[in-house]
Design a protein around this motif. Structure first.
Motif, short mmCIF file in Angstrom:
data_model
loop_
_atom_site.label_atom_id
_atom_site.label_comp_id
_atom_site.label_asym_id
_atom_site.label_seq_id
_atom_site.Cartn_x
_atom_site.Cartn_y
_atom_site.Cartn_z
N GLY A 81 -15.55 -0.18 -5.79
CA GLY A 81 -14.85 0.20 -5.76
C GLY A 81 -13.15 -0.94 -6.23
O GLY A 81 -12.99 -1.46 -5.47
N ASP A 82 -13.17 -0.49 -7.51
CA ASP A 82 -12.54 -1.58 -8.22
C ASP A 82 -11.28 -0.98 -7.49
O ASP A 82 -9.99 0.63 -7.38
CB ASP A 82 -11.99 -1.09 -9.28
N GLY A 83 -10.04 -2.04 -6.47
CA GLY A 83 -8.72 -2.34 -5.71
C GLY A 83 -8.52 -1.36 -4.58
O GLY A 83 -7.56 -1.03 -4.19
N MET A 84 -10.38 -1.49 -4.54
CA MET A 84 -10.17 -1.07 -2.47
C MET A 84 -10.65 -2.42 -2.13
O MET A 84 -11.45 -2.90 -2.23
CB MET A 84 -11.51 0.01 -3.01
N ASP B 165 -7.74 -10.48 -11.91
CA ASP B 165 -7.83 -9.16 -12.13
C ASP B 165 -9.82 -8.99 -12.64
O ASP B 165 -10.17 -9.77 -11.46
CB ASP B 165 -7.18 -9.42 -13.40
N SER B 166 -9.89 -8.01 -12.91
CA SER B 166 -10.80 -6.91 -12.54
C SER B 166 -12.38 -8.40 -13.32
O SER B 166 -13.05 -7.94 -13.61
CB SER B 166 -11.40 -5.56 -13.16
N ALA B 167 -12.07 -8.65 -14.18
CA ALA B 167 -12.80 -9.65 -15.53
C ALA B 167 -12.80 -11.20 -14.44
O ALA B 167 -14.06 -11.07 -14.30
CB ALA B 167 -12.10 -9.94 -16.59
N ILE C 74 -10.23 4.60 -8.44
CA ILE C 74 -8.84 3.74 -7.15
C ILE C 74 -7.81 2.78 -7.48
O ILE C 74 -6.81 3.02 -7.44
CB ILE C 74 -10.02 2.88 -5.99
N ASP C 75 -8.43 2.06 -8.84
CA ASP C 75 -7.21 0.55 -8.79
C ASP C 75 -6.64 1.63 -10.49
O ASP C 75 -5.17 1.21 -9.88
CB ASP C 75 -8.54 -0.45 -10.28
N TRP C 76 -6.72 2.26 -10.77
CA TRP C 76 -5.96 2.77 -11.79
C TRP C 76 -5.04 4.07 -10.57
O TRP C 76 -3.52 3.81 -11.18
CB TRP C 76 -6.83 3.93 -12.76
N GLY D 286 -15.13 -3.74 -2.20
CA GLY D 286 -14.28 -3.73 -3.59
C GLY D 286 -14.25 -5.39 -4.19
O GLY D 286 -14.83 -6.57 -4.16
N ASP D 287 -13.37 -5.06 -5.43
CA ASP D 287 -13.41 -6.31 -6.59
C ASP D 287 -11.73 -6.73 -6.09
O ASP D 287 -11.70 -8.50 -6.37
CB ASP D 287 -13.10 -6.49 -7.65
N HIS D 288 -10.73 -6.20 -5.18
CA HIS D 288 -9.64 -7.02 -4.80
C HIS D 288 -8.65 -5.46 -4.62
O HIS D 288 -9.23 -4.72 -4.76
CB HIS D 288 -8.67 -7.40 -6.43
N GLU D 289 -7.73 -6.03 -4.32
CA GLU D 289 -6.19 -5.00 -3.62
C GLU D 289 -5.79 -4.40 -4.78
O GLU D 289 -5.83 -5.56 -5.73
CB GLU D 289 -5.96 -5.45 -1.96
N SER E 181 0.37 -3.81 -9.55
CA SER E 181 0.17 -4.51 -9.94
C SER E 181 -1.44 -5.52 -8.72
O SER E 181 -1.31 -4.41 -7.90
CB SER E 181 -0.20 -6.06 -10.36
N HIS E 182 -2.34 -5.60 -8.79
CA HIS E 182 -3.73 -6.56 -8.15
C HIS E 182 -2.59 -7.33 -6.86
O HIS E 182 -1.85 -8.76 -6.98
CB HIS E 182 -4.32 -7.01 -8.59
N THR E 183 -3.48 -7.70 -5.96
CA THR E 183 -2.08 -8.28 -4.48
C THR E 183 -4.17 -9.29 -4.12
O THR E 183 -4.93 -8.76 -4.12
CB THR E 183 -1.97 -7.98 -3.51
ZN LIG Z 1 -10.32 -4.36 -10.82
#
Ligand SMILES: [Zn+2]
Length: 505
Positions: free
Chosen positions: A54-57, A104-106, A286-288, A329-332, A467-469
């Motif tokens: 879940g990106d950003g999850m 970030d997601s990368a 989810i991220d967007w 998730g990859d990050h919040e 942004s991401h946290t």
């Molecule tokens: Zn991401």
């Protein structure tokens, strides 16, 4: 987690013992399928691996979904768990990268796929931005498994790319697309290719290149539905797109549109074979939605992810000792939280139900209105806000109806909305840019982001960022060797644990 299940099992045994007065015979009657399944899969080598991202999850996005679906009535407060929050093994992973605690997601995708820390923005390369670590997908492909990559966002976006490409910048979209067929992976599904003819639109069409390398490209629903294990290498492209070529948000999906669950299910059809498979499935929006501080859209994406996970659970039911399912998730994103300054200890997530479309679908609606009438007034836009988000202006006749009270804008909120509308009516390059607007609107359309802030805040949801946290992410595991995903570790360990359990070098 396992200890807790054991404790529950013991207390059930004790209770039965007390009732029957006979310990030995009663023990046989106690059955707990969850524990049985978990015990029988311990130490097993998974033939089939599902990795859901879940990106950003993080835990907040997950729990917000459980709260939304739960009971919001005072005195009856309850969450409704998601299928994967009930998995027997739960871990917690840190997400920082080589350059930031807000990664970030990368870089996080690279950590999960390849076990290394790298710079934000870098895909599939070590911290030197040159040498390539070997990813779990490359290792498993070499070991004879089939590989599938699915995403709701564009297929050359950072997270899916981290499982098949190696580039110094996530913005090298065309180079990433060129590496897709070179991976020789078996199934790509979901979002389209972003910038398929390059930044300057002067390159050979990426779909043509992919086709020339032996892939079947299916971009019509009926063609996608026909695909199966005899289809060879396949890229199933969403026939319907929303922002930048991604699949539409779950909240904007029309009846009959293919969903993330459909792409997972089709992946199973295509990838099933004697040597097994690895399927990475990303729910990228989810991220967007969280970047845009749109809670309802994010929650509906988590629900879409849950439906996709269900396809893997159903598959695992047929191959119980040979399937491993991971959900993480990859990050919040967004610094989302349950609780808001102006609502204190109160939440009312049922308010979110009035939201009918995503922020981006609303932006599109408004743009069309503005095109037709460049001098459109706030009073003309307010009915659209009421229709799509349920928010009611203080002077509206409906504001006096008791049941509508939670949706009536306070004078403070109404003023904020009017200010946002005034900003939104300016051309993007003429909008006010200062510290205050950076906090109020980020880079988003001032009107839609203010609408979602208001409806979210009324529900008791707060945001701290666009942004991401740096919040850690949970890792839920089910099936073969799932027990090794328990505990607290780093996101690079997800890769290392996968290498261990899959017995690849
Ligand atoms: Zn991401």
């Amino acid at each position: 987690m396992k200890r807790k299940i054991l404790a529950i099992l013991l207390s059930v045994t004790a209770a039965v013992t007390m009732l029957t007065g006979c310990g030995t015979s009663s023990k046989k009657e106690v059955k707990n399928t969850e524990v049985t399944a978990s015990k029988s899969t311990e130490g097993k080598t998974p033939k089939y691996v599902f990795l859901f991202i879940g990106d950003g999850m993080s835990s907040v996005q997950i729990n917000a979904t459980q709260v939304y679906r739960g009971n919001n009535t005072s005195g009856q407060i309850a969450t409704k768990p998601l299928n994967f929050t009930g998995f027997p093994a739960v871990g917690l992973a840190t997400t920082f990268d080589a350059t930031s605690f807000c990664p970030d997601s990368a870089s996080t995708g690279t950590s999960i796929s390849s076990g290394v820390k790298t710079h934000s923005g870098v895909i599939g390369l070590n911290v030197d931005k040159t040498t390539k670590p070997e990813s779990i997908t490359e290792k498993l492909k070499a070991a004879g498994k089939k590989i599938g990559i699915v995403s709701t966002v564009t297929i050359n976006h950072a997270t899916p790319a981290a499982f098949y490409a190696h580039v110094p910048s996530r913005n090298d979209y065309y180079d990433i697309a060129m590496q897709l067929p070179e991976s020789n992976f078996d199934y790509f599904g979901g979002g389209s290719i972003y910038k398929a003819t390059g930044d300057k639109k002067d390159k050979q069409d990426a779909y043509e290149v992919i086709k020339s390398k032996g892939y079947t490209i299916a971009n019509k629903k009926e063609d996608i539905q026909k695909l199966d294990s005899s289809s060879n290498k396949v890229y199933a492209v969403t026939p319907v797109t929303e922002d930048s070529g991604s699949m539409p948000y779950t909240i904007d999906t029309k009846d009959g549109d293919l969903t993330l669950a459909d792409y997972v299910s089709k992946g199973i059809d295509i990838l099933d074979n004697d040597k097994g498979f690895f399927l990475m499935c990303e729910s990228g929006k989810i991220d967007w939605a969280c970047h845009a501080n749109d809670a309802m859209s994010a929650i509906k994406e988590v629900i879409g992810l849950e439906s996709a996970v269900q396809k893997a659970i159903d598959f695992a039911g047929k191959h119980p000792d040979e399937t491993l399912i991971l959900v993480t998730g990859d990050h919040e994103t967004g610094g989302m939280t349950i609780g808001y300054a102006a609502t204190g200890y109160n939440t009312a997530f049922n308010i979110l139900d009035k939201q009918k479309i995503s922020y981006i679908a609303f932006d599109t609606l408004i743009s069309k209105k503005k095109e037709a009438n460049p001098n459109i007034s706030f009073e003309e836009v307010m009915p659209m806000i009421k229709e799509n988000f349920g928010l009611i202006a203080p002077g509206d006749a409906d504001a006096n109806v008791e049941a509508n009270k939670p949706y009536v804008l306070t004078s403070y909120e109404y003023q904020k909305l009017q200010n946002a509308f005034a900003e939104s009516m300016k051309k993007a390059d003429q909008r006010t840019k200062n510290e205050e607007t950076a906090v109020l609107y980020g880079e988003y359309d001032p009107l839609s982001v203010t609408i979602t802030h208001i409806i979210n805040n009324k529900a008791g949801i707060g945001w701290t960022s666009y942004s991401h946290t740096g919040t850690p992410v949970p890792v839920y595991a089910y099936g073969a060797s799932s027990e090794i995903f328990e505990g607290s570790y780093d996101n690079t360990d997800i890769f290392k644990k996968l290498v261990d359990v899959c017995k690849v070098k």
